[in-house]
Scaffold this motif. Structure first.
Motif, PDB file in Angstrom:
ATOM      1  N   MET A 178       0.838  -1.208   0.000  1.00 53.33           N
ATOM      2  CA  MET A 178       0.000   0.000   0.000  1.00 53.33           C
ATOM      3  C   MET A 178       0.871   1.254   0.000  1.00 53.33           C
ATOM      4  O   MET A 178       0.564   2.234  -0.691  1.00 53.33           O
ATOM      5  N   GLY A 179       1.979   1.218   0.756  1.00 55.64           N
ATOM      6  CA  GLY A 179       2.891   2.361   0.798  1.00 55.64           C
ATOM      7  C   GLY A 179       3.508   2.665  -0.560  1.00 55.64           C
ATOM      8  O   GLY A 179       3.786   3.827  -0.883  1.00 55.64           O
ATOM      9  N   LYS A 180       3.729   1.615  -1.364  1.00 60.54           N
ATOM     10  CA  LYS A 180       4.289   1.818  -2.707  1.00 60.54           C
ATOM     11  C   LYS A 180       3.249   2.371  -3.685  1.00 60.54           C
ATOM     12  O   LYS A 180       3.594   3.084  -4.625  1.00 60.54           O
ATOM     13  N   LEU A 181       1.981   2.041  -3.455  1.00 58.31           N
ATOM     14  CA  LEU A 181       0.932   2.399  -4.412  1.00 58.31           C
ATOM     15  C   LEU A 181       0.160   3.661  -4.047  1.00 58.31           C
ATOM     16  O   LEU A 181      -0.504   4.248  -4.903  1.00 58.31           O
ATOM     17  N   CYS A 182       0.221   4.095  -2.803  1.00 61.29           N
ATOM     18  CA  CYS A 182      -0.624   5.201  -2.367  1.00 61.29           C
ATOM     19  C   CYS A 182      -0.062   6.551  -2.793  1.00 61.29           C
ATOM     20  O   CYS A 182       1.110   6.686  -3.142  1.00 61.29           O
ATOM     21  N   ALA A 183      -0.912   7.552  -2.746  1.00 56.18           N
ATOM     22  CA  ALA A 183      -0.504   8.935  -2.992  1.00 56.18           C
ATOM     23  C   ALA A 183       0.259   9.456  -1.773  1.00 56.18           C
ATOM     24  O   ALA A 183       0.079   8.954  -0.657  1.00 56.18           O
ATOM     25  N   ARG A 186      -1.229   9.964   1.711  1.00 53.57           N
ATOM     26  CA  ARG A 186      -1.567   8.835   2.580  1.00 53.57           C
ATOM     27  C   ARG A 186      -0.364   8.298   3.356  1.00 53.57           C
ATOM     28  O   ARG A 186      -0.489   7.293   4.066  1.00 53.57           O
ATOM     29  N   ASP A 187       0.793   8.922   3.231  1.00 48.66           N
ATOM     30  CA  ASP A 187       1.995   8.432   3.920  1.00 48.66           C
ATOM     31  C   ASP A 187       1.799   8.363   5.427  1.00 48.66           C
ATOM     32  O   ASP A 187       2.239   7.413   6.091  1.00 48.66           O
ATOM     33  N   ASN A 188       1.123   9.358   5.975  1.00 48.56           N
ATOM     34  CA  ASN A 188       0.909   9.372   7.421  1.00 48.56           C
ATOM     35  C   ASN A 188      -0.012   8.238   7.852  1.00 48.56           C
ATOM     36  O   ASN A 188       0.186   7.625   8.922  1.00 48.56           O
ATOM     37  N   ASP A 189      -1.009   7.922   7.010  1.00 46.40           N
ATOM     38  CA  ASP A 189      -1.903   6.797   7.317  1.00 46.40           C
ATOM     39  C   ASP A 189      -1.132   5.481   7.319  1.00 46.40           C
ATOM     40  O   ASP A 189      -1.389   4.598   8.152  1.00 46.40           O
ATOM     41  N   ILE A 190      -0.185   5.341   6.394  1.00 47.84           N
ATOM     42  CA  ILE A 190       0.624   4.120   6.327  1.00 47.84           C
ATOM     43  C   ILE A 190       1.479   3.978   7.590  1.00 47.84           C
ATOM     44  O   ILE A 190       1.615   2.883   8.149  1.00 47.84           O
ATOM     45  N   LYS A 191       2.032   5.095   8.071  1.00 43.58           N
ATOM     46  CA  LYS A 191       2.837   5.065   9.301  1.00 43.58           C
ATOM     47  C   LYS A 191       1.989   4.619  10.483  1.00 43.58           C
ATOM     48  O   LYS A 191       2.444   3.845  11.341  1.00 43.58           O
ATOM     49  N   ILE A 206      -6.684  -1.095   7.718  1.00 46.91           N
ATOM     50  CA  ILE A 206      -6.210  -1.323   6.351  1.00 46.91           C
ATOM     51  C   ILE A 206      -7.353  -1.067   5.358  1.00 46.91           C
ATOM     52  O   ILE A 206      -7.170  -0.407   4.330  1.00 46.91           O
ATOM     53  N   PHE A 207      -8.537  -1.579   5.675  1.00 46.22           N
ATOM     54  CA  PHE A 207      -9.680  -1.351   4.785  1.00 46.22           C
ATOM     55  C   PHE A 207     -10.069   0.122   4.739  1.00 46.22           C
ATOM     56  O   PHE A 207     -10.485   0.630   3.689  1.00 46.22           O
ATOM     57  N   ARG A 208      -9.935   0.810   5.877  1.00 43.44           N
ATOM     58  CA  ARG A 208     -10.239   2.246   5.880  1.00 43.44           C
ATOM     59  C   ARG A 208      -9.306   2.997   4.935  1.00 43.44           C
ATOM     60  O   ARG A 208      -9.754   3.833   4.133  1.00 43.44           O
ATOM     61  N   VAL A 209      -8.005   2.700   5.014  1.00 40.01           N
ATOM     62  CA  VAL A 209      -7.034   3.381   4.156  1.00 40.01           C
ATOM     63  C   VAL A 209      -7.205   2.966   2.696  1.00 40.01           C
ATOM     64  O   VAL A 209      -7.061   3.784   1.787  1.00 40.01           O
ATOM     65  N   LEU A 210      -7.543   1.700   2.460  1.00 36.16           N
ATOM     66  CA  LEU A 210      -7.800   1.260   1.089  1.00 36.16           C
ATOM     67  C   LEU A 210      -8.976   2.021   0.471  1.00 36.16           C
ATOM     68  O   LEU A 210      -8.957   2.360  -0.712  1.00 36.16           O
ATOM     69  N   ASP A 211      -9.998   2.297   1.276  1.00 34.29           N
ATOM     70  CA  ASP A 211     -11.134   3.088   0.788  1.00 34.29           C
ATOM     71  C   ASP A 211     -10.676   4.497   0.386  1.00 34.29           C
ATOM     72  O   ASP A 211     -11.117   5.045  -0.636  1.00 34.29           O
TER      73      ASP A 211
END
Length: 511
Positions: A178-183, A186-191, A206-211
């Protein structure tokens, strides 16, 4: 969504567009509206009456959705997809919260069993895999193969049978992918995901961030699609509307009625002019300009009751037209207030720099939201009257002049309060001048290159009027480009029903 790349040339449409920029269209009315445009590739085809099936109705609805969405993306630079959820205290929001909590609680109880039950978790991993694959661009074969290999649900089930599932390892791989594919946003969400230890809460987040990533991907697609749509929008919208018309032959009924009303208004206007002109030949049939009919129809949209259904060809711009109408209503009130104030005390404040702008600054905040149902316009006008009197008296005092007496203040406040009354002379005058400006604007070949003279009494709102006028002209001119052939057919049938098809094209126009 499919786009039509065909760049068809439509003689009717081009004539309609050209005539819009021309003040003389008698030749145009003969050539364009008496000619048989239905034989040309881009002209709207007539459809015989038929019974509409449910499938055809749904196909027309899908076409209208595609058309509306494409139009909004192309003309609204701020258009984007937003993630919206039910209000927290709403019934739907409460039900969603209860159902989600029950699901995640059940998953947690399964994973806490001895041995753990992984079936629901495996289904979640399968869903996550499909979402991650949907983010990939064509040609990303390496990461696609890796995702399919690591999140192979058959393999995970085999591991589950032997209680050998590394569920935290799978979750970490998902987060890293997800960290490689996200904008970047969203970096802070990945952290935050990486800092979560509880596996159930981690899957939930994970599902929240995927949405959120789905929304980001949709907006990225819109951003890339917008320039292409802008280049091809005229042909695309015309083609889509033709498909709607073929599915539902009644799709131009409201548009026909709108044009018919405009023709009746124009006939009434011509009749009034003829009766007031001595020596006019009352037996001759009045000649009506098709362009003038169409422009009058567009002008009516600025005073349209938007509780009624708007003509079908203008649905894509309904919200924008309504906003322009509301803005013009506010500007009309401001111009009325300034004109009334100037008529009463103009001589005393004529030398005060920017006094009209000061009056405008008093009005604008008090008229904010005036088109809402809960807005009390009379109360707002009373408040404006009080502040205007106070402002005038301060200016007079600063210049060593006598202030307004109680009778003059009462008169000024009364005139301002009466603006909302039907047939108020000041309001009617300003309204006519606004209509005159908009009418003059539609007659120009290009609003960007030349602008009509601002009528008297509107100078205080000139900047705002020119901005609104620019938006209005842009909507109208684009609408004519798209729906010109459809309007041409309607106008030909209504204005020249007796003219034989194709005859006029072979004749030489006479002046």
């Amino acid at each position: 969504m499919p786009l039509n790349d065909d760049q068809n040339s439509d003689s009717d449409s081009s004539r309609l567009s050209e005539s819009t920029a021309s003040s003389s269209d008698s030749e145009y009315s003969r050539q364009s509206f008496n000619s048989d445009s239905s034989s040309k590739p881009s002209s709207p085809a007539s459809s015989p009456p038929k019974i509409i099936t449910f499938d055809e109705l749904m196909a027309a609805a899908r076409n209208l959705t595609d058309l509306t969405l494409a139009h909004e993306i192309a003309v609204n630079a701020n258009f984007c997809i937003k993630q919206e959820d039910f209000p927290q205290n709403s019934f739907a929001g409460t039900v969603k919260q209860i159902v989600h909590k029950a699901f995640w609680d059940h998953l947690e109880s399964e994973l806490n069993e001895d041995p753990p039950e992984y079936e629901h978790a495996i289904k979640l991993f399968e869903e996550i895999k499909e979402i991650l694959l949907s983010f990939l661009t064509p040609g990303a074969n390496r990461i696609q193969n890796q995702i399919c290999e690591v999140l192979d649900t058959d393999l995970i089930r085999q591991q589950a049978e032997h209680n050998a599932v590394d569920i935290h390892g799978l979750a970490n791989y998902i987060i890293n992918t997800m960290g490689k594919l996200c904008a970047p946003i969203r970096d802070n969400d990945i952290k935050q995901l990486k800092a979560t230890d509880n596996i159930v809460e981690l899957l939930r987040q994970i599902f929240r961030v995927l949405d959120l990533m789905k929304v980001d991907m949709a907006n990225y697609t819109i951003q890339n699609l917008r320039p292409y749509l802008q280049r091809n929008l005229v042909d695309y919208e015309r083609t889509k509307f033709q498909e709607i018309l073929e599915e539902t032959p009644s799709a131009l009924d409201l548009t026909t009625e709108w044009i018919k009303e405009s023709i009746e208004d124009e006939l009434s206007s011509v009749s009034d002019e003829s009766s007031s002109s001595p020596g006019a030949d009352s037996s001759s049939k009045p000649i009506i300009s098709p362009t003038l009919v169409l422009n009058n129809g567009y002008l009516k949209l600025l005073q349209w009751d938007y509780h009624k259904t708007i003509p079908e060809t203008l649905i894509t711009d309904e919200v924008r037209l309504q906003e322009l109408r509301e803005k013009l209503n506010q500007l009309k009130i401001i111009a009325c207030v300034c004109l009334i104030t100037n008529n009463m005390v103009g001589a005393a404040i004529v030398d005060v720099p920017d006094f009209a702008d000061q009056l405008k600054r008093i009005c604008v905040p008090l008229l904010e939201g005036m088109n809402k149902k809960t807005f009390d316009l009379k109360e707002a006008l009373n408040a404006i009257g009080v502040q205007i009197c106070s402002k005038v008296n301060r200016s007079l005092t600063e210049r060593g002049l006598p202030t307004l007496n109680e009778e003059m203040q009462s008169n000024l406040m009364g005139q301002i309060a009466h603006i909302v009354e039907e047939n108020n002379p000041i309001s009617s005058l300003i309204d006519k001048r606004i209509q005159l400006f908009m009418r003059s604007l539609l007659a120009l070949p290009s609003f960007q290159k030349c602008r009509p003279t601002m009528p008297g009494g509107l100078s205080v709102i000139q900047t705002e009027m020119e901005f609104v006028g620019s938006q209005y002209a842009s909507i109208v001119n684009f609408n004519k480009q798209v729906y010109g052939p459809f309007y041409a057919n309607i106008l030909r049938k209504l204005l020249f029903p007796e003219a034989p098809m194709g005859k006029v094209e072979t004749e030489t126009p006479t002046n």
